[in-house]
Design a protein around this motif. Structure first.
Motif, PDB file in Angstrom:
ATOM      1  N   GLN A  76       0.832  -1.200   0.000  1.00  0.00           N
ATOM      2  CA  GLN A  76       0.000   0.000   0.000  1.00  0.00           C
ATOM      3  C   GLN A  76       0.873   1.259   0.000  1.00  0.00           C
ATOM      4  OE1 GLN A  76      -2.981  -0.258  -0.701  1.00  0.00           O
ATOM      5  NE2 GLN A  76      -3.569  -2.301  -0.072  1.00  0.00           N
ATOM      6  N   ASN A  77       0.347   2.326  -0.601  1.00  0.00           N
ATOM      7  CA  ASN A  77       1.101   3.574  -0.702  1.00  0.00           C
ATOM      8  C   ASN A  77       0.805   4.498   0.490  1.00  0.00           C
ATOM      9  OD1 ASN A  77      -1.415   4.708  -1.232  1.00  0.00           O
ATOM     10  ND2 ASN A  77      -1.073   4.820  -3.436  1.00  0.00           N
ATOM     11  N   ASP A  78       1.452   5.651   0.491  1.00  0.00           N
ATOM     12  CA  ASP A  78       1.297   6.600   1.590  1.00  0.00           C
ATOM     13  C   ASP A  78      -0.145   7.055   1.763  1.00  0.00           C
ATOM     14  OD1 ASP A  78       4.012   6.335   1.730  1.00  0.00           O
ATOM     15  OD2 ASP A  78       4.469   8.433   1.301  1.00  0.00           O
ATOM     16  N   ALA A  79      -0.844   7.270   0.651  1.00  0.00           N
ATOM     17  CA  ALA A  79      -2.236   7.734   0.729  1.00  0.00           C
ATOM     18  C   ALA A  79      -3.114   6.696   1.421  1.00  0.00           C
ATOM     19  CB  ALA A  79      -2.766   8.041  -0.669  1.00  0.00           C
ATOM     20  N   TRP A  80      -2.899   5.404   1.120  1.00  0.00           N
ATOM     21  CA  TRP A  80      -3.689   4.352   1.783  1.00  0.00           C
ATOM     22  C   TRP A  80      -3.424   4.360   3.282  1.00  0.00           C
ATOM     23  CZ3 TRP A  80      -3.106   0.166   4.916  1.00  0.00           C
ATOM     24  CH2 TRP A  80      -4.182  -0.707   5.014  1.00  0.00           C
ATOM     25  N   TRP A  81      -2.158   4.468   3.675  1.00  0.00           N
ATOM     26  CA  TRP A  81      -1.825   4.474   5.100  1.00  0.00           C
ATOM     27  C   TRP A  81      -2.401   5.702   5.797  1.00  0.00           C
ATOM     28  CZ3 TRP A  81      -0.384   0.704   8.138  1.00  0.00           C
ATOM     29  CH2 TRP A  81       0.179  -0.419   7.568  1.00  0.00           C
ATOM     30  N   ALA A  82      -2.392   6.845   5.116  1.00  0.00           N
ATOM     31  CA  ALA A  82      -2.947   8.064   5.715  1.00  0.00           C
ATOM     32  C   ALA A  82      -4.456   7.937   5.926  1.00  0.00           C
ATOM     33  CB  ALA A  82      -2.637   9.267   4.834  1.00  0.00           C
ATOM     34  N   THR A  83      -5.134   7.218   5.029  1.00  0.00           N
ATOM     35  CA  THR A  83      -6.587   7.052   5.130  1.00  0.00           C
ATOM     36  C   THR A  83      -6.966   5.935   6.091  1.00  0.00           C
ATOM     37  OG1 THR A  83      -6.828   7.792   2.845  1.00  0.00           O
ATOM     38  CG2 THR A  83      -8.685   6.592   3.800  1.00  0.00           C
ATOM     39  N   ASN A  98       3.893  10.800  11.144  1.00  0.00           N
ATOM     40  CA  ASN A  98       3.506   9.948  12.269  1.00  0.00           C
ATOM     41  C   ASN A  98       3.420   8.496  11.829  1.00  0.00           C
ATOM     42  OD1 ASN A  98       3.240  11.959  14.183  1.00  0.00           O
ATOM     43  ND2 ASN A  98       1.146  12.414  13.586  1.00  0.00           N
ATOM     44  N   PRO A  99       3.923   7.578  12.633  1.00  0.00           N
ATOM     45  CA  PRO A  99       3.771   6.162  12.293  1.00  0.00           C
ATOM     46  C   PRO A  99       2.304   5.761  12.377  1.00  0.00           C
ATOM     47  CG  PRO A  99       4.753   6.413  14.453  1.00  0.00           C
ATOM     48  CD  PRO A  99       4.641   7.773  13.886  1.00  0.00           C
ATOM     49  N   ARG A 100       1.936   4.739  11.630  1.00  0.00           N
ATOM     50  CA  ARG A 100       0.541   4.286  11.578  1.00  0.00           C
ATOM     51  C   ARG A 100       0.498   2.770  11.694  1.00  0.00           C
ATOM     52  NH1 ARG A 100      -2.905   8.150  10.146  1.00  0.00           N
ATOM     53  NH2 ARG A 100      -2.037  10.104   9.383  1.00  0.00           N
ATOM     54  N   TYR A 101      -0.685   2.266  12.056  1.00  0.00           N
ATOM     55  CA  TYR A 101      -0.842   0.814  12.177  1.00  0.00           C
ATOM     56  C   TYR A 101      -2.233   0.378  11.754  1.00  0.00           C
ATOM     57  CZ  TYR A 101      -3.642   1.390  16.426  1.00  0.00           C
ATOM     58  OH  TYR A 101      -4.618   1.723  17.321  1.00  0.00           O
ATOM     59  N   VAL A 102      -2.348  -0.900  11.434  1.00  0.00           N
ATOM     60  CA  VAL A 102      -3.635  -1.569  11.244  1.00  0.00           C
ATOM     61  C   VAL A 102      -3.583  -2.870  12.020  1.00  0.00           C
ATOM     62  CG1 VAL A 102      -4.227  -0.555   9.001  1.00  0.00           C
ATOM     63  CG2 VAL A 102      -2.880  -2.637   9.067  1.00  0.00           C
ATOM     64  N   ASP A 103      -4.730  -3.235  12.595  1.00  0.00           N
ATOM     65  CA  ASP A 103      -4.883  -4.516  13.298  1.00  0.00           C
ATOM     66  C   ASP A 103      -5.812  -5.396  12.489  1.00  0.00           C
ATOM     67  OD1 ASP A 103      -3.333  -4.241  15.659  1.00  0.00           O
ATOM     68  OD2 ASP A 103      -4.855  -2.910  16.505  1.00  0.00           O
TER      69      ASP A 103
END
Length: 156
Positions: A76-83, A98-103
């Protein structure tokens, strides 16, 4: 003598660039490690078991593992992670983003050795963390798998 001086300056400059790149990578790794721990803590501190879905609400935050978007999370790209990624209270102000996560909820398995009613299950979760360093050139993608028993949720 001039050739020796030029060689020394070039070597020193290259070493400085390599040290800067290593620092950038370490910052991305530290941000990724901290976001993984924060994401795991979020699930461990829940009072009710989250309901996984393909479009999780902000209060649930847990994806179903079979969702199309989550199957290729590493691409996934930056836009997907931001959304779709969630930020946390990491407190690292030195990284560029900022770091991001998905569970993800991977599966549940009945604990065979227990004969309780209702049955007790172990729920397996995968956390994926995404981070960058001081620049966007140093990137990190981190994953961990952990579990929580269904009877550990105070209000299942």
């Amino acid at each position: 003598m001039t050739l020796l001086g030029i060689t020394a300056i070039t070597t020193s400059s290259l070493q400085e660039k390599m040290a800067g790149n290593m620092r950038d990578q370490y910052m991305a790794q530290q941000a990724g490690d901290s976001i993984i721990r924060d994401a795991e803590s979020w699930i461990r501190n829940l009072s009710t078991r989250p309901t996984p879905s393909c479009t999780p609400a902000a209060t649930e935050r847990v994806w179903d593992y079979s969702c199309a978007d989550i199957l290729n999370v590493e691409n996934q790209n930056d836009a997907w992670w931001a959304t779709n990624g969630y930020t946390a209270n990491v407190g690292n102000t030195y990284v560029n983003q900022n770091p991001r996560y998905v569970d993800e909820h991977l599966q549940r398995a009945k604990i065979a050795s227990l004969s309780e009613n209702p049955p007790v299950y172990r729920h397996f979760y995968r956390t994926t963390g995404w981070s960058v360093g001081a620049s966007d050139y140093a990137r990190g993608l981190f994953q961990s798998v952990f579990s929580r028993r269904s009877d550990e949720f105070p209000n299942p």
